[in-house]
Design a protein around this motif. Structure first.
Motif, PDB file in Angstrom:
ATOM      1  N   ARG A  76       0.359  -1.405   0.457  1.00 18.55           N
ATOM      2  CA  ARG A  76      -0.162   0.219   0.328  1.00 18.55           C
ATOM      3  C   ARG A  76       1.153   1.367   0.018  1.00 18.55           C
ATOM      4  O   ARG A  76       1.887   1.066   0.631  1.00 18.55           O
ATOM      5  CB  ARG A  76      -0.918   0.139   1.292  1.00 18.55           C
ATOM      6  N   ALA A  77       0.417   2.665  -0.719  1.00 22.81           N
ATOM      7  CA  ALA A  77       0.832   3.409  -0.767  1.00 22.81           C
ATOM      8  C   ALA A  77       0.965   4.627   0.369  1.00 22.81           C
ATOM      9  O   ALA A  77      -0.147   4.621   0.300  1.00 22.81           O
ATOM     10  CB  ALA A  77       1.052   4.216  -2.101  1.00 22.81           C
ATOM     11  N   MET A  78       2.389   4.594   1.512  1.00 24.40           N
ATOM     12  CA  MET A  78       2.306   5.090   2.751  1.00 24.40           C
ATOM     13  C   MET A  78       2.254   7.101   2.653  1.00 24.40           C
ATOM     14  O   MET A  78       1.603   7.496   2.749  1.00 24.40           O
ATOM     15  CB  MET A  78       2.456   5.408   3.518  1.00 24.40           C
ATOM     16  N   ASN A  79       3.048   6.766   1.186  1.00 31.13           N
ATOM     17  CA  ASN A  79       3.199   8.149   1.254  1.00 31.13           C
ATOM     18  C   ASN A  79       3.573   8.153  -0.599  1.00 31.13           C
ATOM     19  O   ASN A  79       3.715   7.896  -0.932  1.00 31.13           O
ATOM     20  CB  ASN A  79       4.485   9.159   1.796  1.00 31.13           C
ATOM     21  N   VAL A  80       3.656   9.689  -1.258  1.00 30.74           N
ATOM     22  CA  VAL A  80       3.759  10.040  -2.047  1.00 30.74           C
ATOM     23  C   VAL A  80       4.153  11.435  -2.614  1.00 30.74           C
ATOM     24  O   VAL A  80       3.357  11.920  -2.065  1.00 30.74           O
ATOM     25  CB  VAL A  80       2.524   9.829  -3.243  1.00 30.74           C
ATOM     26  N   SER A  81       5.313  11.780  -3.228  1.00 31.26           N
ATOM     27  CA  SER A  81       5.511  13.114  -3.529  1.00 31.26           C
ATOM     28  C   SER A  81       7.124  13.063  -5.057  1.00 31.26           C
ATOM     29  O   SER A  81       6.965  12.037  -5.688  1.00 31.26           O
ATOM     30  CB  SER A  81       7.302  13.543  -2.393  1.00 31.26           C
ATOM     31  N   GLN A  82       6.819  14.239  -5.167  1.00 30.20           N
ATOM     32  CA  GLN A  82       7.194  13.771  -6.710  1.00 30.20           C
ATOM     33  C   GLN A  82       8.902  15.291  -6.566  1.00 30.20           C
ATOM     34  O   GLN A  82       8.986  16.009  -5.292  1.00 30.20           O
ATOM     35  CB  GLN A  82       6.273  14.974  -7.628  1.00 30.20           C
ATOM     36  N   ASP A  83       9.821  15.314  -7.187  1.00 29.18           N
ATOM     37  CA  ASP A  83      11.263  15.787  -7.590  1.00 29.18           C
ATOM     38  C   ASP A  83      11.126  17.605  -7.601  1.00 29.18           C
ATOM     39  O   ASP A  83       9.278  18.054  -7.814  1.00 29.18           O
ATOM     40  CB  ASP A  83      12.762  15.315  -8.467  1.00 29.18           C
TER      41      ASP A  83
END
Length: 127
Positions: free
Chosen positions: A108-115
């Motif tokens: 499961r995705a717990m956190n998502v970020s982008q550069d």
């Protein structure tokens, strides 16, 4: 061409050559509950599938705090310009955006970020 285009091109080339042995297919699933339908007595579910490629890795020991980031969590780096929504196994031209709660593989995705250049997604995965 801007910085993002240059970066995405260079990363795609690295995924094809230097990092080829570390690159894996990425398949994500998002399930969203709809509104209750009193006529049918059901709550329909919308499922969105997406696919691309990325590199799975571990977090550094200094990043692991035992709460927000656990020792068993994985870090997934995905090329933004190669992550597409899929319909019936076929990719569309629509770029996907991973979200917290999505299931990638069996995690499961717990956190998502982008550069900052908006070239890659970094997804924290937990079993």
């Amino acid at each position: 061409m801007g910085l993002r285009d240059d970066l995405q091109r260079d990363l795609a080339e690295a995924f094809d050559t230097d990092l080829a042995d570390a690159v894996n297919p990425v398949v994500g699933v998002r399930k969203v509950q709809g509104e209750y339908d009193p006529d049918s007595g059901t709550t329909p579910e919308t499922i969105t599938n997406y696919a691309g490629r990325g590199v799975f890795g571990k977090y550094l020991a200094k990043e692991i705090d035992g709460s927000l980031i656990q020792a068993t969590d994985e870090k997934l780096t995905i090329l933004q310009n190669e992550l597409f929504i899929t319909l019936l196994g076929e990719s569309t031209e629509t770029l996907a955006i991973p979200e917290i709660g999505d299931v990638i593989g069996d995690k499961r995705a717990m956190n998502v970020s982008q550069d900052p250049a908006k070239a890659t997604w970094t997804v924290q995965l937990r079993k």
